[in-house]
Design an enzyme around this catalytic site. Structure first.
Site, mmCIF file in Angstrom:
data_model
loop_
_atom_site.group_PDB
_atom_site.id
_atom_site.type_symbol
_atom_site.label_atom_id
_atom_site.label_comp_id
_atom_site.label_asym_id
_atom_site.label_seq_id
_atom_site.Cartn_x
_atom_site.Cartn_y
_atom_site.Cartn_z
ATOM 1 N N SER A 299 0.864 -1.186 0.000
ATOM 2 C CA SER A 299 0.000 0.000 0.000
ATOM 3 C C SER A 299 0.896 1.229 0.000
ATOM 4 O O SER A 299 2.062 1.153 0.422
ATOM 5 C CB SER A 299 -0.854 0.009 1.268
ATOM 6 O OG SER A 299 -1.526 1.257 1.436
ATOM 7 N N TYR B 277 -2.259 0.216 10.704
ATOM 8 C CA TYR B 277 -2.238 -0.199 9.292
ATOM 9 C C TYR B 277 -0.948 0.256 8.619
ATOM 10 O O TYR B 277 -0.303 -0.509 7.905
ATOM 11 C CB TYR B 277 -3.462 0.384 8.580
ATOM 12 C CG TYR B 277 -3.570 -0.018 7.123
ATOM 13 C CD1 TYR B 277 -3.751 -1.342 6.755
ATOM 14 C CD2 TYR B 277 -3.503 0.941 6.115
ATOM 15 C CE1 TYR B 277 -3.862 -1.709 5.409
ATOM 16 C CE2 TYR B 277 -3.607 0.591 4.778
ATOM 17 C CZ TYR B 277 -3.781 -0.740 4.433
ATOM 18 O OH TYR B 277 -3.881 -1.085 3.111
HETATM 19 C C1 8X3 Z 1 -5.013 1.715 1.216
HETATM 20 C C2 8X3 Z 1 -4.500 3.093 1.040
HETATM 21 O O1 8X3 Z 1 -4.585 5.473 1.956
HETATM 22 O O2 8X3 Z 1 -6.154 3.912 2.907
HETATM 23 O O3 8X3 Z 1 -4.016 0.774 1.355
HETATM 24 O O4 8X3 Z 1 -3.836 3.761 3.446
HETATM 25 S S1 8X3 Z 1 -4.793 4.072 2.413
#
Ligand code: 8X3
Length: 260
Positions: free
Chosen positions: A145, A158
């Site tokens: 990502s 994340y």
């Molecule tokens: C997804 C992109 O901007 O939500 O992996 O982190 S973000």
């Protein structure tokens, strides 16, 4: 002289895709099957991947479904025994949970994101690396990502997990250079799928939709699948180390043009 095969050299080459029940994984399975791979769809939701395998087979391509939780190492090892050689592994399973700041984020969410995104990728890669190597021409794809390359407020767990996934890909590439296996990292930015944002916002549709508010054309799952398929179908000696893929309306994780 040109050499740009758009299909695998041997039509029977196998591509394993994790998280193939929806979004980028499902779209990648469709595209790799159309490119001539025998696609093995894995995800926890058996009914979904079975339906997708049926759809792909009905279109004249080859797919099978195998229910698998990428965090279950024993199950992953068992799955891997089915393969002597495989051509491609697409580590796509993963996702985000919550948008809490570091100060208050739930460690359980952090743990779960680390398990699915990082250890899931580690499990599949370790288990299938012998079969990828045995193919004489293997490709490991890590779908990370843009969150693995820069941080943003509320990204926390994340962002940390995706940075770890990026580092896993980069380190693996260093360690296996000289073997017939490439390591490709595809890092998508804003992609509008049915589930990513909804899962992150724990089923709150309004919050999930707000992420894309006013953005003319966020990427689709198929845009990313197209990129993955392109990278995988380059001639064997060409390694696309890393591709950062964003919609035109997104200049960075925090700089997004919205027409409101
Ligand atoms: C997804 C992109 O901007 O939500 O992996 O982190 S973000």
């Amino acid at each position: 002289m040109t050499s740009a095969p758009s299909a695998p050299a041997a039509p029977s080459r196998i591509a394993v895709v994790t998280g193939a029940s929806s979004g980028i994984g499902a779209a990648t399975a469709r595209r790799l099957a159309a490119a001539g791979y025998r696609v093995v769809l894995t995800a926890r939701r058996k009914d979904r991947i079975e339906a997708l395998a049926e759809e792909i087979n009905a279109a004249g391509h080859q797919a099978t479904a195998y229910a698998l939780d990428v965090t279950d190492r024993a199950a992953v090892d068992e799955f891997a025994t089915a393969f002597r050689t495989i051509g491609v592994l697409v580590n796509n399973a993963g996702g985000a949970l919550g948008t809490d700041p570091v100060a208050t984020g739930d460690p359980a969410d952090w743990r779960q994101m680390y398990e699915t995104n990082v250890l899931g990728t580690l499990n599949l890669t370790q288990a299938l690396l012998p079969a990828l190597t045995a193919s004489g021409d293997g490709t490991v794809v890590v779908v990370s990502s843009t969150a693995g390359h820069a941080t943003y407020e509320g990204g926390a767990g994340y962002v940390a997990a995706k940075h770890a996934e990026h580092v896993l890909a980069e380190t693996l590439r260093l360690e296996i250079v000289g073997t017939p296996v490439r390591v490709v990292e595809i890092a998508p930015g804003m992609v509008k799928t049915d589930e990513f944002s909804l899962t992150r916002h724990r089923g709150d549709k309004e919050k999930a939709e707000k992420v894309y508010e006013g953005v003319a054309e966020p990427l689709t799952a198929d845009d990313v699948a197209d990129t993955i398929t392109w990278a995988v179908t380059r001639p064997s000696h060409v390694n696309i180390d890393l591709m950062i893929v964003r919609p035109r309306a997104q200049a960075s994780n925090t700089k997004v043009h919205r027409e409101l």
